[in-house]
Design a protein around this motif. Structure first.
Motif, short mmCIF file in Angstrom:
data_model
loop_
_atom_site.label_atom_id
_atom_site.label_comp_id
_atom_site.label_asym_id
_atom_site.label_seq_id
_atom_site.Cartn_x
_atom_site.Cartn_y
_atom_site.Cartn_z
N LEU A 297 0.85 -1.20 0.00
CA LEU A 297 0.00 0.00 0.00
C LEU A 297 0.88 1.24 0.00
N ASP B 191 2.88 -5.80 2.89
CA ASP B 191 3.32 -4.79 3.87
C ASP B 191 3.81 -5.40 5.19
N GLU C 298 5.39 -2.99 13.19
CA GLU C 298 4.90 -2.13 14.27
C GLU C 298 3.38 -2.08 14.32
N ASP C 299 2.73 -2.18 13.16
CA ASP C 299 1.29 -1.94 13.11
C ASP C 299 0.45 -3.07 13.69
N ARG D 284 -3.98 -6.06 5.29
CA ARG D 284 -2.99 -6.29 6.33
C ARG D 284 -3.53 -7.12 7.50
N ARG E 126 -6.99 4.17 9.62
CA ARG E 126 -6.66 2.79 9.99
C ARG E 126 -7.09 2.43 11.42
N HIS F 182 -0.53 7.71 9.78
CA HIS F 182 -0.53 7.22 11.15
C HIS F 182 -0.10 8.34 12.09
N LEU G 211 6.91 3.26 0.30
CA LEU G 211 5.70 2.55 0.73
C LEU G 211 5.07 3.23 1.96
N CYS H 103 8.08 1.96 11.98
CA CYS H 103 7.20 0.90 11.44
C CYS H 103 7.91 -0.44 11.29
#
Ligand code: CIR
Length: 253
Positions: free
Chosen positions: A18, A60, A65-66, A85, A131, A161, A242, A248
């Motif tokens: 993404l 991704d 981290e996400d 994701r 998100r 973010h 990206l 991240c």
């Protein structure tokens, strides 16, 4: 102090990750070299690094981290807002469970990506973005409260973010970009403004007294050094394509 980090090797499918950056496709080999240097930087800061293998099914997935929030008191597996994701979470669980026997999980009614979460001591700022939504954020706040910590929701409108435009460097020092320069929630911090032409450097990472800074942003680097921090530059050009920043690429705990 942090003692450990978890990272995941980039996959070849990262070329279809993404992005809104409009900077062209990443070069996979170069991304792997940069990822290795990132791992070296973490180790230089004294961290033991768990390196997970590439996950080709999730373009991704190097942006670990996400998918989880690791705090001193508990570990929370998120539920990413980006549909593509969501499946990444189950692949991180085993690695985290080695260090946190009990995992908490954001339920399917809400979404959270931990790139939207900034830890300041025992308080966690949670950005409401495309998100991360209020249902996810309130579940997260309940979990934090059960473990002796607090959370608050942060309204935002411009950033992917929360930590795209904010980095906490400890000692009350906060790097800010764009809407975060004047955001009322952060009025009590010593805000260090990152210029618009260096916005990417607003995502820098404090680790045990050293600040990792993306390579190629001299004004930001100078401002951080003037605060007295030791710095370590890391070339992130392929991840920037990206929308991925320094924070991240790892879970630090
Ligand atoms: C995404 O859009 O999800 C990835 N291409 C970039 C994720 C960056 N993660 C972060 O800011 N914490």
């Amino acid at each position: 102090m942090f003692t450990r980090a978890i990272v995941r090797k980039p996959c070849k499918a990262m070329l279809s990750g993404l992005t809104t950056a409009n900077m062209g496709l990443p070069d996979y080999e170069l991304a792997c070299e940069q990822h290795q240097d990132y791992i070296s930087a973490l180790k230089e800061c004294g961290l033991q690094v768990t390196e997970l293998p590439a996950l080709e099914a999730y373009p991704d997935s190097c942006f670990v981290e996400d998918v989880a929030l690791l705090t001193p008191n508990c570990a929370i597996i998120t539920n990413p807002g980006a549909q593509s994701r969501r499946g990444e979470t189950e692949h991180i669980e085993d690695a985290i469970q080695e260090f946190y026997p009990q995992l908490l999980r954001i339920g399917s009614k809400g979404h959270v990506e931990a790139g939207d979460i900034m830890m300041v001591g025992k308080h966690f700022y949670i950005g409401l973005s495309e998100r991360t939504d209020t249902h996810g954020a309130s579940q997260l706040m309940d979990m934090l409260a059960l473990h002796g910590m607090t959370g608050s929701m942060v309204a935002m409108s411009e950033l992917l973010h929360l930590k795209t435009g904010l980095s906490y460097l400890e000692n009350n020092n906060l790097l800010t970009y764009g809407e975060m320069h004047t955001h009322p929630d952060f009025a009590d911090f010593n805000r260090i403004e990152i210029d618009a032409d260096e916005d990417y450097a607003a995502n820098s990472v404090w680790i045990n007294g050293t600040v990792l800074v993306p390579k190629g942003f001299p004004k930001a680097l100078h401002k951080i050094q003037q605060l007295g921090y030791k710095t370590r530059e890391v070339d992130m050009s392929e991840f920037q394509k990206l929308d991925g920043g320094l924070s991240c690429l790892s879970l630090r705990f």
